[in-house]
Design an enzyme around this catalytic site. Structure first.
Site, PDB file in Angstrom:
ATOM      1  N   CYS A 120     -32.758 -52.266   5.579  1.00 29.05           N
ATOM      2  CA  CYS A 120     -32.696 -53.063   4.353  1.00 29.05           C
ATOM      3  C   CYS A 120     -33.973 -53.883   4.181  1.00 29.05           C
ATOM      4  O   CYS A 120     -34.183 -54.863   4.900  1.00 29.05           O
ATOM      5  CB  CYS A 120     -31.458 -53.971   4.413  1.00 29.05           C
ATOM      6  SG  CYS A 120     -31.285 -55.038   2.986  1.00 29.05           S
ATOM      7  N   CYS A 126     -33.432 -57.432   2.810  1.00 29.78           N
ATOM      8  CA  CYS A 126     -32.917 -58.346   3.834  1.00 29.78           C
ATOM      9  C   CYS A 126     -34.005 -58.750   4.830  1.00 29.78           C
ATOM     10  O   CYS A 126     -34.122 -59.910   5.194  1.00 29.78           O
ATOM     11  CB  CYS A 126     -31.798 -57.685   4.634  1.00 29.78           C
ATOM     12  SG  CYS A 126     -30.639 -56.744   3.653  1.00 29.78           S
ATOM     13  N   ASP A 127     -34.785 -57.786   5.293  1.00 35.31           N
ATOM     14  CA  ASP A 127     -35.619 -58.017   6.472  1.00 35.31           C
ATOM     15  C   ASP A 127     -37.123 -58.008   6.204  1.00 35.31           C
ATOM     16  O   ASP A 127     -37.909 -58.304   7.111  1.00 35.31           O
ATOM     17  CB  ASP A 127     -35.307 -56.947   7.546  1.00 35.31           C
ATOM     18  CG  ASP A 127     -33.873 -57.060   8.027  1.00 35.31           C
ATOM     19  OD1 ASP A 127     -33.319 -58.174   7.972  1.00 35.31           O
ATOM     20  OD2 ASP A 127     -33.303 -56.044   8.451  1.00 35.31           O
TER      21      ASP A 127
HETATM   22  C1  LIG Z   1     -28.964 -54.160   9.512  1.00 33.76           C
HETATM   23  C2  LIG Z   1     -28.514 -54.718   8.192  1.00 33.76           C
HETATM   24  C3  LIG Z   1     -29.032 -55.927   7.769  1.00 33.76           C
HETATM   25  C4  LIG Z   1     -28.609 -56.473   6.559  1.00 33.76           C
HETATM   26  N1  LIG Z   1     -29.128 -57.677   6.179  1.00 33.76           N
HETATM   27  C5  LIG Z   1     -28.725 -58.228   5.014  1.00 33.76           C
HETATM   28  C6  LIG Z   1     -29.268 -59.472   4.566  1.00 33.76           C
HETATM   29  O1  LIG Z   1     -30.103 -60.083   5.248  1.00 33.76           O
HETATM   30  N2  LIG Z   1     -28.834 -59.963   3.366  1.00 33.76           N
HETATM   31  C7  LIG Z   1     -27.930 -59.299   2.577  1.00 33.76           C
HETATM   32  O2  LIG Z   1     -27.550 -59.807   1.523  1.00 33.76           O
HETATM   33  N3  LIG Z   1     -27.421 -58.109   2.975  1.00 33.76           N
HETATM   34  C8  LIG Z   1     -27.789 -57.559   4.158  1.00 33.76           C
HETATM   35  N4  LIG Z   1     -27.310 -56.346   4.531  1.00 33.76           N
HETATM   36  C9  LIG Z   1     -26.363 -55.674   3.648  1.00 33.76           C
HETATM   37  C10 LIG Z   1     -24.970 -56.337   3.743  1.00 33.76           C
HETATM   38  O3  LIG Z   1     -24.608 -56.521   5.095  1.00 33.76           O
HETATM   39  C11 LIG Z   1     -23.955 -55.477   3.008  1.00 33.76           C
HETATM   40  O4  LIG Z   1     -24.360 -55.331   1.663  1.00 33.76           O
HETATM   41  C12 LIG Z   1     -22.557 -56.074   3.018  1.00 33.76           C
HETATM   42  O5  LIG Z   1     -22.117 -56.318   4.336  1.00 33.76           O
HETATM   43  C13 LIG Z   1     -21.584 -55.117   2.325  1.00 33.76           C
HETATM   44  O6  LIG Z   1     -20.315 -55.710   2.347  1.00 33.76           O
HETATM   45  P1  LIG Z   1     -18.970 -54.840   2.192  1.00 33.76           P
HETATM   46  O7  LIG Z   1     -17.873 -55.799   2.430  1.00 33.76           O
HETATM   47  O8  LIG Z   1     -19.008 -54.103   0.919  1.00 33.76           O
HETATM   48  O9  LIG Z   1     -19.025 -53.727   3.320  1.00 33.76           O
HETATM   49  P2  LIG Z   1     -19.270 -53.771   4.895  1.00 33.76           P
HETATM   50  O10 LIG Z   1     -20.077 -54.942   5.300  1.00 33.76           O
HETATM   51  O11 LIG Z   1     -19.791 -52.406   5.210  1.00 33.76           O
HETATM   52  O12 LIG Z   1     -17.807 -53.973   5.510  1.00 33.76           O
HETATM   53  C14 LIG Z   1     -16.880 -52.942   5.476  1.00 33.76           C
HETATM   54  C15 LIG Z   1     -15.617 -53.415   6.168  1.00 33.76           C
HETATM   55  O13 LIG Z   1     -14.633 -52.394   6.037  1.00 33.76           O
HETATM   56  C16 LIG Z   1     -14.068 -52.141   7.316  1.00 33.76           C
HETATM   57  N5  LIG Z   1     -13.578 -50.767   7.313  1.00 33.76           N
HETATM   58  C17 LIG Z   1     -14.275 -49.606   7.160  1.00 33.76           C
HETATM   59  N6  LIG Z   1     -13.448 -48.552   7.207  1.00 33.76           N
HETATM   60  C18 LIG Z   1     -12.202 -49.069   7.374  1.00 33.76           C
HETATM   61  C19 LIG Z   1     -10.909 -48.507   7.493  1.00 33.76           C
HETATM   62  N7  LIG Z   1     -10.701 -47.185   7.464  1.00 33.76           N
HETATM   63  N8  LIG Z   1      -9.842 -49.344   7.670  1.00 33.76           N
HETATM   64  C20 LIG Z   1     -10.014 -50.695   7.699  1.00 33.76           C
HETATM   65  N9  LIG Z   1     -11.216 -51.275   7.577  1.00 33.76           N
HETATM   66  C21 LIG Z   1     -12.284 -50.478   7.431  1.00 33.76           C
HETATM   67  C22 LIG Z   1     -15.170 -52.451   8.313  1.00 33.76           C
HETATM   68  O14 LIG Z   1     -14.623 -52.707   9.604  1.00 33.76           O
HETATM   69  C23 LIG Z   1     -15.753 -53.689   7.657  1.00 33.76           C
HETATM   70  O15 LIG Z   1     -14.976 -54.805   7.997  1.00 33.76           O
HETATM   71  C24 LIG Z   1     -27.685 -55.782   5.747  1.00 33.76           C
HETATM   72  C25 LIG Z   1     -27.153 -54.558   6.173  1.00 33.76           C
HETATM   73  C26 LIG Z   1     -27.557 -54.024   7.373  1.00 33.76           C
HETATM   74  C27 LIG Z   1     -26.969 -52.721   7.842  1.00 33.76           C
END
Ligand SMILES: Cc1cc2nc3c(=O)[nH]c(=O)nc-3n(C[C@H](O)[C@H](O)[C@H](O)COP(=O)(O)OP(=O)(O)OC[C@H]3O[C@@H](n4cnc5c(N)ncnc54)[C@H](O)[C@@H]3O)c2cc1C
Length: 325
Positions: A153, A156-157
């Site tokens: 990302c 982010c970084d």
């Molecule tokens: C290395 C890295 C660094 C990042 N840094 C930043 C940053 O600095 N700033 C920023 O704004 N964004 C950052 N991001 C992006 C940010 O983390 C994501 O946009 C955000 O977390 C997405 O949120 P979400 O809830 O949609 O999904 P996710 O964070 O992907 O969460 C998905 C959730 O669903 C759960 N899940 C999945 N499948 C199932 C299932 N079958 N049953 C039950 N639960 C399930 C997982 O356990 C998790 O709890 C970064 C991403 C990465 C990979």
């Protein structure tokens, strides 16, 4: 408090038998930023949401060492720390958490059925927030050096690579977009692509090629990411000559696609050709009563702030949906 991302130190498991025997108003699938924000809004609307977090409470955010672009934290905030704050806030208003993986859903009729590793639950409305996973290269050094020079990302970084040299892996639109973004911070951005021509759109290609900070390394694949504590180089294999060379760098940004965690919904609601759940402006999916939020429905923004916003919107709309029933 130091946090365990498997969730076992996060509060009590809700009483499972009771939860399985009654129909929930709303079940939230996923405990990342979108799911936790939806949980807070649904809890404050007295829906007593049941949240299945899967294996990672906090989702991708929890795996991030520092988040510097989430409003309200001028000094930045630890990814696991903000996840725990989201979790505590939702729990305070009555959200119930199960650290359980959903294995199957039945969206064919209401109440909807949600099967997890521990049982089957029912709900009048669902919020799908299972996120997405950035595709990995699967090469030595990648997992070990994640957050120590390996990133998925640029938004982010990128900041951490001010005046440094980085490589970008990929040749599609996101690789070029993020590569261009990285030139705002880094001194030099080398885009490594396995083919001899890019897949990105023509305008983006023009923009990247006319950027003095960007160079391209074609027909090459990353075989290894090298470094002890942090990234020091990538080992590249030429697809034309098979020659292996070491390319010094401070950071490796990998943009070879994302995979939405939507396999369990397949065939039951509308998705795009990449598997992202299709939602309208109100976060409604093609199945009435089923809403989606965050990266599982968002191929565009992929941020904590945007995912949190979508989660809030989905919960507000789920509340309206239930009120109208
Ligand atoms: C290395 C890295 C660094 C990042 N840094 C930043 C940053 O600095 N700033 C920023 O704004 N964004 C950052 N991001 C992006 C940010 O983390 C994501 O946009 C955000 O977390 C997405 O949120 P979400 O809830 O949609 O999904 P996710 O964070 O992907 O969460 C998905 C959730 O669903 C759960 N899940 C999945 N499948 C199932 C299932 N079958 N049953 C039950 N639960 C399930 C997982 O356990 C998790 O709890 C970064 C991403 C990465 C990979």
């Amino acid at each position: 408090m130091d946090l365990n991302l498997s969730g076992q130190f996060f509060g009590q498991q809700a009483d499972d038998d009771a939860l399985q025997s009654e129909v929930q108003k709303v079940i939230i699938l996923g405990g990342g930023p979108a799911g936790l924000s939806a949980a807070l809004y649904a809890a404050r609307a007295s829906l007593e949401p049941l949240v299945f977090t899967g294996q990672e409470l906090g989702g991708q955010a929890a795996a991030t060492s520092v988040i510097e672009n989430y409003p309200g934290f001028p000094e930045g905030v630890g990814g696991s720390e903000i996840s725990e704050l989201f979790h505590q806030q939702a729990e305070r208003f009555g959200a119930k958490f199960q650290f359980d993986m959903v294995t199957e859903v039945d969206l064919s009729q209401r109440p909807f059925k949600v099967t997890t590793e521990s049982g089957t639950y029912q709900a009048e409305a669902l919020i799908l927030a299972t996120g997405a996973s950035p595709n990995h290269l699967g090469v030595p050094g990648e997992d070990r050096l994640m957050n120590n020079g390996v990133s998925y990302c640029a938004t982010c970084d990128g900041w951490f690579f001010k005046d440094k040299d980085v490589v970008v892996v990929g040749g599609g639109d996101s690789a070029l977009e993020e590569g261009i973004l990285l030139t705002h911070y880094a001194d030099q951005v080398d885009i490594i692509h396995r083919r001899d021509e890019l897949r990105a759109g023509a305008i983006l290609q023009d923009r990247a090629m006319s950027n003095a900070k960007i160079d391209f390394v074609y027909s090459s694949v990353v075989e290894e990411i090298v470094g002890e504590e942090k990234v020091e180089a990538v080992r590249l294999r030429s697809k034309k000559t098979d020659e292996v060379t070491e390319h010094k760098t401070d950071g490796v940004f990998i943009f070879i696609g994302h995979t939405p965690n939507s396999q369990i919904y397949k065939g039951q609601l509308e998705m795009d050709d990449k598997g992202y759940v299709v939602v309208d402006q109100l976060m409604q999916t093609s199945v009435p009563g089923v809403f989606a939020a965050g990266e599982v429905a968002d191929p565009h923004f992929r941020q904590v702030a945007t995912s949190v916003g979508m989660g809030a919107a989905a919960a507000i709309q789920a509340t309206r949906f239930l009120e109208n029933q």
